[in-house]
Design an enzyme around this catalytic site. Structure first.
Site, short mmCIF file in Angstrom:
data_model
loop_
_atom_site.label_atom_id
_atom_site.label_comp_id
_atom_site.label_asym_id
_atom_site.label_seq_id
_atom_site.Cartn_x
_atom_site.Cartn_y
_atom_site.Cartn_z
N HIS A 14 0.88 -1.20 0.00
CA HIS A 14 0.00 0.00 0.00
C HIS A 14 0.90 1.23 0.00
O HIS A 14 1.51 1.55 1.02
CB HIS A 14 -0.91 0.00 1.22
CG HIS A 14 -1.86 1.16 1.25
ND1 HIS A 14 -3.23 1.01 1.41
CD2 HIS A 14 -1.67 2.50 1.15
CE1 HIS A 14 -3.82 2.19 1.40
NE2 HIS A 14 -2.89 3.13 1.25
N HIS A 16 1.68 5.36 -1.69
CA HIS A 16 1.35 6.55 -2.48
C HIS A 16 2.64 7.14 -3.05
O HIS A 16 3.53 7.54 -2.28
CB HIS A 16 0.67 7.61 -1.60
CG HIS A 16 -0.60 7.13 -0.99
ND1 HIS A 16 -1.84 7.35 -1.56
CD2 HIS A 16 -0.84 6.41 0.14
CE1 HIS A 16 -2.78 6.80 -0.81
NE2 HIS A 16 -2.20 6.21 0.23
N LYS A 100 -9.29 -0.06 -5.88
CA LYS A 100 -9.33 0.58 -4.56
C LYS A 100 -10.67 1.27 -4.34
O LYS A 100 -11.10 2.09 -5.15
CB LYS A 100 -8.19 1.60 -4.46
CG LYS A 100 -8.12 2.37 -3.14
CD LYS A 100 -7.61 1.52 -2.00
CE LYS A 100 -7.76 2.20 -0.65
NZ LYS A 100 -6.76 3.18 -0.35
N HIS A 137 -10.51 1.23 1.80
CA HIS A 137 -10.24 2.21 2.84
C HIS A 137 -11.43 2.09 3.79
O HIS A 137 -12.52 2.55 3.48
CB HIS A 137 -10.12 3.63 2.27
CG HIS A 137 -9.80 4.64 3.33
ND1 HIS A 137 -8.60 5.29 3.40
CD2 HIS A 137 -10.53 5.08 4.39
CE1 HIS A 137 -8.60 6.10 4.45
NE2 HIS A 137 -9.76 5.99 5.07
N HIS A 175 -4.63 -0.65 5.70
CA HIS A 175 -4.15 0.09 6.88
C HIS A 175 -5.10 0.02 8.07
O HIS A 175 -5.64 1.02 8.51
CB HIS A 175 -3.81 1.54 6.54
CG HIS A 175 -4.78 2.27 5.65
ND1 HIS A 175 -6.13 2.27 5.85
CD2 HIS A 175 -4.57 3.03 4.56
CE1 HIS A 175 -6.70 2.99 4.92
NE2 HIS A 175 -5.80 3.47 4.12
N ASP A 248 1.58 2.55 3.53
CA ASP A 248 0.75 3.75 3.38
C ASP A 248 1.63 5.00 3.44
O ASP A 248 1.16 6.06 3.88
CB ASP A 248 -0.37 3.80 4.43
CG ASP A 248 -1.43 4.84 4.07
OD1 ASP A 248 -1.55 5.20 2.88
OD2 ASP A 248 -2.13 5.30 4.98
C1 NCD Z 1 -3.34 9.17 2.15
C2 NCD Z 1 -2.89 10.23 1.15
O1 NCD Z 1 -2.34 11.26 1.56
O2 NCD Z 1 -3.05 10.00 -0.06
N1 NCD Z 1 -3.33 9.76 3.46
C3 NCD Z 1 -3.24 9.11 4.63
O3 NCD Z 1 -3.36 9.76 5.68
N2 NCD Z 1 -3.03 7.82 4.69
C4 NCD Z 1 -4.67 8.65 1.77
C5 NCD Z 1 -5.06 7.40 2.50
O4 NCD Z 1 -4.44 6.35 2.32
O5 NCD Z 1 -6.01 7.45 3.28
ZN ZN Z 2 -3.14 5.15 1.64
#
Ligand code: NCD
Ligand code: ZN
Length: 349
Positions: A14, A16, A100, A137, A175, A248
């Site tokens: 997971h 970003h 997702k 999520h 998460h 995450d």
């Molecule tokens: C994530 C993001 O910034 O894209 N933020 C987070 O707090 N984890 C989005 C997400 O996974 O909820």
């Molecule tokens: Zn995330």
């Protein structure tokens, strides 16, 4: 006392990576230590179609330094108008590895998310048929539900009914942050799994709020009480194949976090494996680190372990990581576990 440990190269299930300068800055930190990562699609605009995902995959690969073995596993962002044929084609092409689900308004860039689950049932039925995992999520967004209860209420009112309606659908609870989440995943069958972040094994809600507000510990789902952190530690170090690492890691610039309306997201790619090894050592479970970080996630997605290895070496002197990294004219602040790290990461062939 163990002071050296070799595991198969880990996977981050997971992640970003963002786009543009941010993508270029953060991708090398993940591709250095991880063989694969499940790439979150919450760009602006979101990655909702196979052609978007294909173009994004190319931008990611362009940001991977030569010599790093890294496979970005692409996901599509589920909307109430997802094109089923396009999705099926993306899967057949070998590009799309999961879908997702963001409840609308749940987190960063989730405005295009799902408001009414009944609208997505045809896509979910198709996904169950073709064995494509749904990544959720797991928070409700109803304003009257307290932010600390949103995961538990999601499990009861959305996830469980959905799994009963579609028992063949493979689901990853992304998460998880609560004992409720860990217990629900542990009671599930082989179609259910859960990712756990590094930071939720380390911080509880006091870290965010006691002694002044700490925006760099704010993420969604928000960290909960200590009893929940302990339950997550137990799950992560259990060796149970349903639990695996999804960092995450979610970079935002320092200025958008240190802000009157600070963004949710913790940037942890840089030091995750060192932090995580420390956690597993504290739990006397170093022998379970490989299952959690390298094996269980790959197996859930039907993949063999990465062929390369990672050596973790404990040293006397703390290992230092930069407190911030530069992105254009801005910085991104790295996750601070709050204690010195002693495990050095070495990537082997
Ligand atoms: C994530 C993001 O910034 O894209 N933020 C987070 O707090 N984890 C989005 C997400 O996974 O909820
Ligand atoms: Zn995330």
């Amino acid at each position: 006392m163990v002071s050296e440990l070799t595991i198969q190269r880990p996977n981050d299930m997971h992640l970003h990576l963002r786009d543009g300068d941010m993508l270029k800055a953060v991708t090398p930190h993940t591709s250095a230590d991880f063989g694969r990562a499940i790439i979150m699609p919450n760009l602006v605009p979101p990655v909702t179609r196979t052609d978007h995902a294909r173009a994004y995959h190319q931008r990611i690969m362009a940001a991977v330094p030569k010599g790093h073995a890294f496979d970005p596993m692409m996901t599509l962002y589920l909307t109430e108008t997802t094109d089923i044929d396009d999705l099926v084609n993306g899967v057949k092409e070998g590009l799309i590895k999961a879908v997702k689900l963001y409840p609308a308004g749940a987190t960063t860039n989730s405005d295009s998310g799902v408001r009414d689950v009944t609208k997505i049932m045809p896509v979910l039925e198709k996904m169950a048929e073709i064995n494509l995992p749904l990544l959720v999520h797991g928070e409700v967004t109803t304003h009257e539900i307290d932010i600390f209860d949103r995961e538990k209420v999601f499990i009861e009112t959305v996830l469980d009914p959905l799994r009963q309606a579609l028992p063949d659908l493979r689901v990853v609870m992304e998460h998880i942050t609560t004992k409720d989440g860990a217990d629900y995943a542990a009671a599930g069958n082989e179609n259910l799994a859960a990712t756990i972040t590094t930071h939720h094994l380390i911080i509880n809600r006091n870290h965010i709020l006691v002694g002044g507000i700490k925006p760099h510990y704010y993420c969604l789902p928000v960290a909960k009480r200590e009893e929940h952190r302990l339950a997550l530690r137990k799950a992560a170090t259990s060796g149970d194949p349903r639990f695996f690492l999804g960092t995450d890691s979610a970079p935002h610039t320092t200025s958008t976090k240190e802000n009157a309306c600070g963004c949710a997201g913790i940037y942890s790619s840089l030091n995750t494996m060192s932090c995580l090894t420390e956690v597993f050592e504290q739990e006397k479970a170093l022998d379970k680190l490989e299952a959690f970080a390298s094996l269980n996630g790959a197996a859930f997605y039907g993949l063999a372990p990465n062929p390369q290895k990672m050596r973790l070496v404990k040293q006397q002197e703390p290992v230092s990581y930069p407190a911030t990294i530069e992105v254009g004219n801005e910085t991104v602040t790295t996750f601070d576990p709050g204690y010195p790290l002693h495990w050095r990461v070495e990537n082997l062939d």
